[in-house]
Design an enzyme around this catalytic site. Sequence first.
Site, PDB file in Angstrom:
ATOM      1  N   TYR A  25     -14.649 -11.717   0.455  1.00 30.98           N
ATOM      2  CA  TYR A  25     -15.446 -10.526   0.117  1.00 30.98           C
ATOM      3  C   TYR A  25     -16.675 -10.899  -0.704  1.00 30.98           C
ATOM      4  CZ  TYR A  25     -11.500  -7.781   1.785  1.00 30.98           C
ATOM      5  OH  TYR A  25     -10.527  -7.237   2.580  1.00 30.98           O
ATOM      6  N   ARG A  42      -3.769   6.625   0.273  1.00 30.16           N
ATOM      7  CA  ARG A  42      -4.330   7.832   0.862  1.00 30.16           C
ATOM      8  C   ARG A  42      -3.421   8.618   1.787  1.00 30.16           C
ATOM      9  NH1 ARG A  42      -9.673   4.650   2.382  1.00 30.16           N
ATOM     10  NH2 ARG A  42      -7.942   3.326   2.986  1.00 30.16           N
ATOM     11  N   ARG A  66      -7.314  11.072  -6.698  1.00 30.29           N
ATOM     12  CA  ARG A  66      -8.443  10.207  -6.323  1.00 30.29           C
ATOM     13  C   ARG A  66      -9.742  11.012  -6.240  1.00 30.29           C
ATOM     14  NH1 ARG A  66     -12.255   7.702  -5.585  1.00 30.29           N
ATOM     15  NH2 ARG A  66     -12.743   6.143  -3.997  1.00 30.29           N
ATOM     16  N   ARG A  71       0.817  -1.217   0.000  1.00 30.22           N
ATOM     17  CA  ARG A  71       0.000   0.000   0.000  1.00 30.22           C
ATOM     18  C   ARG A  71       0.853   1.271   0.000  1.00 30.22           C
ATOM     19  NH1 ARG A  71      -5.659  -0.451   1.274  1.00 30.22           N
ATOM     20  NH2 ARG A  71      -6.244  -2.501   0.545  1.00 30.22           N
ATOM     21  N   ASP A 113      -6.807  -3.241  -7.634  1.00 31.51           N
ATOM     22  CA  ASP A 113      -7.350  -3.798  -6.396  1.00 31.51           C
ATOM     23  C   ASP A 113      -7.719  -5.254  -6.593  1.00 31.51           C
ATOM     24  OD1 ASP A 113      -8.235  -2.675  -3.606  1.00 31.51           O
ATOM     25  OD2 ASP A 113      -9.688  -4.201  -4.166  1.00 31.51           O
TER      26      ASP A 113
HETATM   27  O1  CP3 Z   1       0.241   0.584  -3.139  1.00 28.85           O
HETATM   28  C1  CP3 Z   1      -0.616  -0.292  -3.289  1.00 28.85           C
HETATM   29  O2  CP3 Z   1      -0.576  -1.356  -2.677  1.00 28.85           O
HETATM   30  C2  CP3 Z   1      -1.707   0.027  -4.272  1.00 28.85           C
HETATM   31  C3  CP3 Z   1      -2.457  -1.050  -4.902  1.00 28.85           C
HETATM   32  C4  CP3 Z   1      -3.392  -1.844  -4.004  1.00 28.85           C
HETATM   33  C5  CP3 Z   1      -4.654  -1.415  -3.478  1.00 28.85           C
HETATM   34  N1  CP3 Z   1      -5.269  -2.487  -2.903  1.00 28.85           N
HETATM   35  C6  CP3 Z   1      -5.218  -0.062  -3.603  1.00 28.85           C
HETATM   36  C7  CP3 Z   1      -6.337   0.362  -2.716  1.00 28.85           C
HETATM   37  C8  CP3 Z   1      -3.236  -3.175  -3.623  1.00 28.85           C
HETATM   38  C9  CP3 Z   1      -2.037  -4.087  -3.852  1.00 28.85           C
HETATM   39  C10 CP3 Z   1      -4.439  -3.563  -2.948  1.00 28.85           C
HETATM   40  C11 CP3 Z   1      -4.678  -4.931  -2.475  1.00 28.85           C
HETATM   41  C12 CP3 Z   1      -5.839  -5.209  -1.637  1.00 28.85           C
HETATM   42  N2  CP3 Z   1      -7.113  -4.694  -1.733  1.00 28.85           N
HETATM   43  C13 CP3 Z   1      -5.846  -6.181  -0.612  1.00 28.85           C
HETATM   44  C14 CP3 Z   1      -4.681  -7.077  -0.250  1.00 28.85           C
HETATM   45  C15 CP3 Z   1      -3.635  -6.358   0.532  1.00 28.85           C
HETATM   46  C16 CP3 Z   1      -4.033  -6.062   1.967  1.00 28.85           C
HETATM   47  O3  CP3 Z   1      -4.058  -4.867   2.283  1.00 28.85           O
HETATM   48  O4  CP3 Z   1      -4.239  -6.997   2.707  1.00 28.85           O
HETATM   49  C17 CP3 Z   1      -7.140  -6.194  -0.050  1.00 28.85           C
HETATM   50  C18 CP3 Z   1      -7.606  -7.063   1.102  1.00 28.85           C
HETATM   51  C19 CP3 Z   1      -7.921  -5.254  -0.776  1.00 28.85           C
HETATM   52  C20 CP3 Z   1      -9.374  -4.971  -0.609  1.00 28.85           C
HETATM   53  C21 CP3 Z   1      -9.650  -3.556  -0.304  1.00 28.85           C
HETATM   54  N3  CP3 Z   1      -9.429  -2.512  -1.179  1.00 28.85           N
HETATM   55  C22 CP3 Z   1     -10.195  -3.035   0.873  1.00 28.85           C
HETATM   56  C23 CP3 Z   1     -10.560  -3.857   2.094  1.00 28.85           C
HETATM   57  C24 CP3 Z   1     -10.306  -1.664   0.686  1.00 28.85           C
HETATM   58  C25 CP3 Z   1     -10.956  -0.691   1.616  1.00 28.85           C
HETATM   59  C26 CP3 Z   1     -10.167  -0.497   2.852  1.00 28.85           C
HETATM   60  C27 CP3 Z   1      -9.482   0.791   2.783  1.00 28.85           C
HETATM   61  O5  CP3 Z   1      -8.281   0.823   3.038  1.00 28.85           O
HETATM   62  O6  CP3 Z   1     -10.189   1.762   2.477  1.00 28.85           O
HETATM   63  C28 CP3 Z   1      -9.773  -1.343  -0.573  1.00 28.85           C
HETATM   64  C29 CP3 Z   1      -9.659   0.006  -1.184  1.00 28.85           C
HETATM   65  C30 CP3 Z   1      -8.320   0.426  -1.655  1.00 28.85           C
HETATM   66  N4  CP3 Z   1      -7.474  -0.343  -2.415  1.00 28.85           N
HETATM   67  C31 CP3 Z   1      -7.713   1.694  -1.457  1.00 28.85           C
HETATM   68  C32 CP3 Z   1      -6.477   1.657  -2.116  1.00 28.85           C
HETATM   69  C33 CP3 Z   1      -5.482   2.784  -2.229  1.00 28.85           C
HETATM   70  C34 CP3 Z   1      -8.356   2.871  -0.735  1.00 28.85           C
HETATM   71  C35 CP3 Z   1      -9.570   3.334  -1.457  1.00 28.85           C
HETATM   72  C36 CP3 Z   1      -9.608   4.796  -1.844  1.00 28.85           C
HETATM   73  O7  CP3 Z   1      -8.580   5.398  -2.212  1.00 28.85           O
HETATM   74  O8  CP3 Z   1     -10.733   5.329  -1.846  1.00 28.85           O
END
Ligand code: CP3
Length: 339
Positions: free
Chosen positions: A148, A26, A35, A22, A72
């Site tokens: 999910y 944000r 975003r 990540r 994602d």
């Molecule tokens: O730098 C990076 O890692 C960017 C790429 C990336 C994202 N999600 C962007 C994201 C990667 C590799 C992921 C993987 C991901 N997504 C996982 C596995 C890694 C982990 O953290 O365990 C999982 C479980 C998800 C599912 C997911 N996506 C959730 C649960 C959420 C919401 C929770 C939150 O943090 O808000 C997301 C949204 C998400 N994916 C965001 C980002 C930057 C935030 C959303 C936004 O910007 O509005």
Amino acid sequence: MKPLLQVLAGHALPRPPVWLMRQAGRYLPEYRELRAKAPNFIEFCLNPEAAAEVTLQPVRRFGMDGAILFADILLIPHALGQPVAFEAGEGPRLEPIRDAAGVAKLSDARAAETLAPVMETVKRVRAGLPAETTLIGFAGAPWTVATYMIEGRGKTDYENCRRMMWSEPKLFAALIDKLVDATAAYLIAQADAGAEALKIFDSWAGAVPATLFDMAVTEPTARIVRAVRARHPSIPIIGLPRGAGSHVAHYAAETGVNAVAIDHMTDIAAVPLPKGVAAQGNLDPMLLMTGGAAMDEEARRIIAAMAGRPFIFNLGHGVLQHTPVEHVGRLIDVVKGRA
Ligand code: CP3
């Protein structure tokens, strides 16, 4: 060879390469700015111009050795036709799949087309990356994506998943089979487009009952690894069986991954990985949030504990949203020996 790829090939380097789960997201003001212009998170992920830019943002600012593709894990259910929405502050929401009709509705007929913009992102990032930086593509592991899809949201006790696994194993297996095929095709397409390494995120592996671990985690991941290797025999693959505790060494041996990402609950130096398999990890993301001398000391302790072994510095899980940007810069400087 690029430092990250050297380690993934099983070599120990005098200074570990570093990237952060990540690392795009944000906590970065330049991410928030882009975003804010997107109608929703899925469209943001499927906009190659925006996704390539946010992939490159942390690398530009901090000089990590790896760039993780901005996308994602929930793009796969989206591409299979299950509606996915991200509500502000609430995380993902999906229409839950609980029965045979729900699984039958999932179709990969349009998946490649839906996910084509991600491949365009991969190409753009490759063109914009510094020569020493490795582009890591990724997907969620079938189990974690299924949590999910079945629960309809994150942050649950996986009750519907565990009920289905035990009481309707054939239905659960049918869902996992669809995810194995779709995920393998997706990762192969990323490698075709120019991803240099791949990561399979099994973020909720720790929630699987021990008896079912191989069925839900090890075997689906092993099938994906085999399918990807059939097309890309030498692309390195990193697995993250988060929370898998005592199963980690078995997971590494049975899946055939080149590296295992270790969570911060585990003593990274004590994991008995097969010879040549790299370890990645495992600073507590909370310590990156709090920073200070404690962060520097812990980073140096992890590096010293892993000296002489193939090792990639990372966190035990993703960067937390309210992490101060300066702490990230400081951590990269400490790992790179600049501080
Ligand atoms: O730098 C990076 O890692 C960017 C790429 C990336 C994202 N999600 C962007 C994201 C990667 C590799 C992921 C993987 C991901 N997504 C996982 C596995 C890694 C982990 O953290 O365990 C999982 C479980 C998800 C599912 C997911 N996506 C959730 C649960 C959420 C919401 C929770 C939150 O943090 O808000 C997301 C949204 C998400 N994916 C965001 C980002 C930057 C935030 C959303 C936004 O910007 O509005």
